[in-house]
Design an enzyme around this catalytic site. Structure first.
Site, PDB file in Angstrom:
ATOM      1  N   ARG A 287       0.837  -1.204   0.000  1.00  0.00           N
ATOM      2  CA  ARG A 287       0.000   0.000   0.000  1.00  0.00           C
ATOM      3  C   ARG A 287       0.869   1.250   0.000  1.00  0.00           C
ATOM      4  O   ARG A 287       2.098   1.179   0.162  1.00  0.00           O
ATOM      5  CB  ARG A 287      -0.909   0.023   1.227  1.00  0.00           C
ATOM      6  CG  ARG A 287      -0.151   0.045   2.548  1.00  0.00           C
ATOM      7  CD  ARG A 287      -1.092   0.101   3.729  1.00  0.00           C
ATOM      8  NE  ARG A 287      -0.361   0.155   4.987  1.00  0.00           N
ATOM      9  CZ  ARG A 287      -0.926   0.370   6.168  1.00  0.00           C
ATOM     10  NH1 ARG A 287      -2.229   0.532   6.261  1.00  0.00           N
ATOM     11  NH2 ARG A 287      -0.185   0.417   7.263  1.00  0.00           N
TER      12      ARG A 287
ATOM     13  N   ASP B 224       7.346  -9.713   7.587  1.00  0.00           N
ATOM     14  CA  ASP B 224       7.168  -8.818   8.732  1.00  0.00           C
ATOM     15  C   ASP B 224       8.561  -8.331   9.098  1.00  0.00           C
ATOM     16  O   ASP B 224       9.399  -9.114   9.559  1.00  0.00           O
ATOM     17  CB  ASP B 224       6.534  -9.590   9.899  1.00  0.00           C
ATOM     18  CG  ASP B 224       6.336  -8.723  11.135  1.00  0.00           C
ATOM     19  OD1 ASP B 224       6.973  -7.648  11.242  1.00  0.00           O
ATOM     20  OD2 ASP B 224       5.555  -9.128  12.015  1.00  0.00           O
ATOM     21  N   VAL B 225       8.827  -7.050   8.881  1.00  0.00           N
ATOM     22  CA  VAL B 225      10.196  -6.539   9.020  1.00  0.00           C
ATOM     23  C   VAL B 225      10.721  -6.589  10.449  1.00  0.00           C
ATOM     24  O   VAL B 225      11.918  -6.405  10.677  1.00  0.00           O
ATOM     25  CB  VAL B 225      10.334  -5.101   8.467  1.00  0.00           C
ATOM     26  CG1 VAL B 225       9.993  -5.068   6.990  1.00  0.00           C
ATOM     27  CG2 VAL B 225       9.470  -4.107   9.263  1.00  0.00           C
TER      28      VAL B 225
ATOM     29  N   ASN C 202      11.197   0.247   2.854  1.00  0.00           N
ATOM     30  CA  ASN C 202      10.136   1.247   2.808  1.00  0.00           C
ATOM     31  C   ASN C 202       9.173   1.162   3.993  1.00  0.00           C
ATOM     32  O   ASN C 202       8.609   2.173   4.405  1.00  0.00           O
ATOM     33  CB  ASN C 202       9.346   1.084   1.504  1.00  0.00           C
ATOM     34  CG  ASN C 202       8.043   1.847   1.532  1.00  0.00           C
ATOM     35  OD1 ASN C 202       8.000   3.052   1.383  1.00  0.00           O
ATOM     36  ND2 ASN C 202       6.946   1.128   1.763  1.00  0.00           N
TER      37      ASN C 202
ATOM     38  N   TYR D   7       9.062   9.003  16.635  1.00  0.00           N
ATOM     39  CA  TYR D   7       9.131   8.751  15.191  1.00  0.00           C
ATOM     40  C   TYR D   7      10.371   9.399  14.602  1.00  0.00           C
ATOM     41  O   TYR D   7      11.132   8.763  13.864  1.00  0.00           O
ATOM     42  CB  TYR D   7       7.869   9.313  14.531  1.00  0.00           C
ATOM     43  CG  TYR D   7       7.850   9.203  13.026  1.00  0.00           C
ATOM     44  CD1 TYR D   7       7.544   7.992  12.400  1.00  0.00           C
ATOM     45  CD2 TYR D   7       8.103  10.310  12.224  1.00  0.00           C
ATOM     46  CE1 TYR D   7       7.498   7.885  11.020  1.00  0.00           C
ATOM     47  CE2 TYR D   7       8.063  10.217  10.842  1.00  0.00           C
ATOM     48  CZ  TYR D   7       7.762   9.004  10.242  1.00  0.00           C
ATOM     49  OH  TYR D   7       7.737   8.917   8.867  1.00  0.00           O
TER      50      TYR D   7
END
Length: 248
Positions: free
Chosen positions: A16, A61-62, A88, A153
């Site tokens: 996505r 799943d990173v 990404n 973040y």
């Protein structure tokens, strides 16, 4: 346009948003792209929409080292090489600093920071064997120009910049390049969160929010041999947002 014919590229979070646009664009340039996603069904859906000649689904799943090993092994078994990794996948969580919990921070760190670290480590042995490879880390302007309520973040993104630059120095002699793309506001569900595009973007120098394809074009440059003398390089794709507001 960059030529990616027959390059084998693994993309995380490719089901996505920016990741999907990157996959579509790189495939259109001739690459064979691995659609990495936590949901194999979602990866399959995107791969089918692109076409089996240029895309294939990968369970990834990173945050799971076992998923990274299995994903990279799958790509190498299928093509006997891996030319490019595009890190990404990422998550955004905005909270005031004093309300950010340890769990919040760890969730962001596991995806945004450790996910990139594990991905780079997973592909390096094969790229080293090939004596050639490109790692493209899709980061964020928050790494150097954070907004409010995004301390955790921003911290995870800044750490990826430092890691990428240090890795670029170490991996350059092995033929492996590491570069970064820094998107600003891009029109995806993660940014809009079910709402209209914020009016703020009318005031950035280019007068609009960015589109996923514009990030994809920057990634394509670093994935291709056109950037063969670039490593540790940062490309900002933000419409001039970090320069300040345009005069009205």
């Amino acid at each position: 346009m960059p030529d990616l014919k027959d390059k084998v590229i693994l993309i995380t979070g490719a089901n996505r948003g920016q990741g999907k646009a990157i996959a579509q664009h790189l495939a259109a340039l001739g690459a064979r792209v691995g659609i990495g996603a936590r949901s194999f069904e979602a990866a399959e859906k995107v791969a089918k929409s692109i076409g089996e000649k240029h895309a294939f689904p990968v369970q990834l799943d990173v945050t799971q080292e076992s998923d990274w090993k299995a994903a990279v092994d799958k790509v190498i078994h299928k093509f006997n090489k891996i030319d490019v990794l595009v890190n990404n996948a990422g998550v955004l969580k905005r909270k005031p600093f004093t309300e950010t919990t340890l769990d919040d921070y760890q969730q962001l760190m596991h995806v945004n920071q450790l996910g990139v670290f594990m991905g780079m480590q997973a592909v390096i042995p094969q790229m080293e064997k090939q004596q050639k490879g490109s790692i493209v880390n899709n980061v964020s302007i928050s790494a150097f120009a954070p907004i409010s309520k995004s301390s955790a973040y921003a911290a995870t993104k800044a750490s990826v910049v430092a890691m990428s630059k240090a890795a670029a120095i170490e991996l350059g002699p092995k033929g492996i390049r590491v570069n970064m793309v820094h998107p600003g506001g891009i029109e995806t569900d993660m940014v809009k969160q079910g709402m209209d595009v914020p009016a703020y973007y009318d005031s950035v120098p280019l007068g609009r929010i960015g589109q996923p394809i514009e990030v994809a074009r920057a990634v394509a440059f670093f994935a291709s041999d056109e950037s063969s003398y670039c490593t540790g390089t940062e490309m900002v794709v933000d419409g001039g947002m970090t320069l300040g507001n345009a005069d009205q």
